[in-house]
Design an enzyme around this catalytic site. Sequence first.
Site, PDB file in Angstrom:
ATOM      1  N   GLY A  28      51.622  12.182  33.236  1.00 62.30           N
ATOM      2  CA  GLY A  28      51.147  11.739  31.929  1.00 62.30           C
ATOM      3  C   GLY A  28      49.658  11.916  31.745  1.00 62.30           C
ATOM      4  O   GLY A  28      49.013  11.100  31.088  1.00 62.30           O
ATOM      5  N   ALA A  29      49.102  12.988  32.308  1.00 58.10           N
ATOM      6  CA  ALA A  29      47.652  13.227  32.214  1.00 58.10           C
ATOM      7  C   ALA A  29      47.401  14.400  31.288  1.00 58.10           C
ATOM      8  O   ALA A  29      46.822  15.416  31.676  1.00 58.10           O
ATOM      9  CB  ALA A  29      47.072  13.491  33.592  1.00 58.10           C
ATOM     10  N   SER A  30      47.843  14.269  30.035  1.00 62.72           N
ATOM     11  CA  SER A  30      47.814  15.415  29.147  1.00 62.72           C
ATOM     12  C   SER A  30      46.788  15.326  28.029  1.00 62.72           C
ATOM     13  O   SER A  30      46.698  16.239  27.209  1.00 62.72           O
ATOM     14  CB  SER A  30      49.205  15.603  28.526  1.00 62.72           C
ATOM     15  OG  SER A  30      49.606  14.444  27.836  1.00 62.72           O
ATOM     16  N   GLY A  33      41.918  11.214  26.106  1.00 62.90           N
ATOM     17  CA  GLY A  33      41.765   9.821  25.717  1.00 62.90           C
ATOM     18  C   GLY A  33      42.677   8.876  26.455  1.00 62.90           C
ATOM     19  O   GLY A  33      42.677   7.676  26.178  1.00 62.90           O
ATOM     20  N   ILE A  35      44.875   7.109  29.936  1.00 66.99           N
ATOM     21  CA  ILE A  35      44.637   6.512  31.245  1.00 66.99           C
ATOM     22  C   ILE A  35      44.831   7.539  32.354  1.00 66.99           C
ATOM     23  O   ILE A  35      44.073   7.575  33.334  1.00 66.99           O
ATOM     24  CB  ILE A  35      45.556   5.295  31.458  1.00 66.99           C
ATOM     25  CG1 ILE A  35      45.180   4.170  30.489  1.00 66.99           C
ATOM     26  CG2 ILE A  35      45.469   4.781  32.904  1.00 66.99           C
ATOM     27  CD1 ILE A  35      46.124   2.980  30.525  1.00 66.99           C
ATOM     28  N   GLY A  36      45.845   8.407  32.228  1.00 66.61           N
ATOM     29  CA  GLY A  36      46.088   9.395  33.270  1.00 66.61           C
ATOM     30  C   GLY A  36      44.891  10.296  33.515  1.00 66.61           C
ATOM     31  O   GLY A  36      44.559  10.610  34.661  1.00 66.61           O
ATOM     32  N   SER A 178      53.541  -3.172  31.848  1.00 64.44           N
ATOM     33  CA  SER A 178      52.865  -3.511  30.601  1.00 64.44           C
ATOM     34  C   SER A 178      52.850  -5.029  30.461  1.00 64.44           C
ATOM     35  O   SER A 178      52.949  -5.743  31.454  1.00 64.44           O
ATOM     36  CB  SER A 178      53.559  -2.822  29.425  1.00 64.44           C
ATOM     37  OG  SER A 178      52.740  -2.814  28.284  1.00 64.44           O
ATOM     38  N   TYR A 192      60.962  -0.594  25.415  1.00 66.07           N
ATOM     39  CA  TYR A 192      59.816  -0.293  26.293  1.00 66.07           C
ATOM     40  C   TYR A 192      59.582  -1.432  27.276  1.00 66.07           C
ATOM     41  O   TYR A 192      59.401  -1.206  28.478  1.00 66.07           O
ATOM     42  CB  TYR A 192      58.587  -0.061  25.420  1.00 66.07           C
ATOM     43  CG  TYR A 192      57.308   0.229  26.169  1.00 66.07           C
ATOM     44  CD1 TYR A 192      57.040   1.504  26.645  1.00 66.07           C
ATOM     45  CD2 TYR A 192      56.363  -0.775  26.382  1.00 66.07           C
ATOM     46  CE1 TYR A 192      55.861   1.773  27.323  1.00 66.07           C
ATOM     47  CE2 TYR A 192      55.177  -0.509  27.050  1.00 66.07           C
ATOM     48  CZ  TYR A 192      54.933   0.762  27.522  1.00 66.07           C
ATOM     49  OH  TYR A 192      53.767   1.026  28.191  1.00 66.07           O
TER      50      TYR A 192
END
Length: 281
Positions: A28-30, A33, A35-36, A178, A192
């Site tokens: 999820g580092a895409s 902006g 967190i990844g 979360s 979620y």
Amino acid sequence: MPQLPPPTPAQLRRDPLPLRGRTALVTGASRRGGIGYAVARRLVAYGAGVYLHHHVPHDAAMPWGADRIEDVVDGVRAAAGDPDAAVCAGPGDLSEPHVPAALIDTAARALGGRIDVLVANHALSGSDGTLDAIDAAVLDAHWAVDTRSVILLVQAYARLRAELPPRSPGGRVVMMTSGQDTAGGMPDEIAYALQKGALASATRSLATTFADLAVTVNTVNPGPVDTGYLTGDAYAQVEAMSPAGRWGMPDDPARLIAWLATDEAEWITGQVIDSEGGFRH
């Protein structure tokens, strides 16, 4: 039983590159902006080689949009201060059952044959709702991305680590939860919250499973982090609930996650850790 000796003065001095020679996969580092991205920049700044997983179609469908992956990679590599730093990237739709294991294999080959640190940061955004609004399709979609894919990633990671010499150092798994277990919960995001809660509940079981491999497993709740998903009055309301008078920034949980990846945190496992600045729920 013999006791471990106290650390020497040299051991007490913090290594500026505590992850030198280690490798990491961050999912999820895409986008810059998120967190990844912040986690990946911290890890490379600490000396790690990093593989960035991305799924651009997900972000492209969101209000915040998608970044060019080349820009993401360049930003992470810049944090290393070395234009030749080992920073790789590749796509993957983690809703597909075969993709987690394939991603572990691809990342390991790109990073020289092994992965020391796994940061499962990805999640499905949107398409959720209250108890009355959700249906089986929404539940299944969040299950596939937010929970099933993480467990399958961890499974493939465990098999990879088992190929190393016994109790090889540096093994770390960090999952993300979360605010589902805090006061008030997340009644507007039932699907979620359910799937993220499952990861929190599995943390100790996974930590016990990995103990023989000398791999720690921890889960981080980053709290409200400004990744561009909220604006206006709603943004101000959340800001007012923080003792610091601000939202968390992506680098706030990234500092904790990067520390958990170092040898300084080798005695921390099976924990769900809140990193939310005293947020008043």
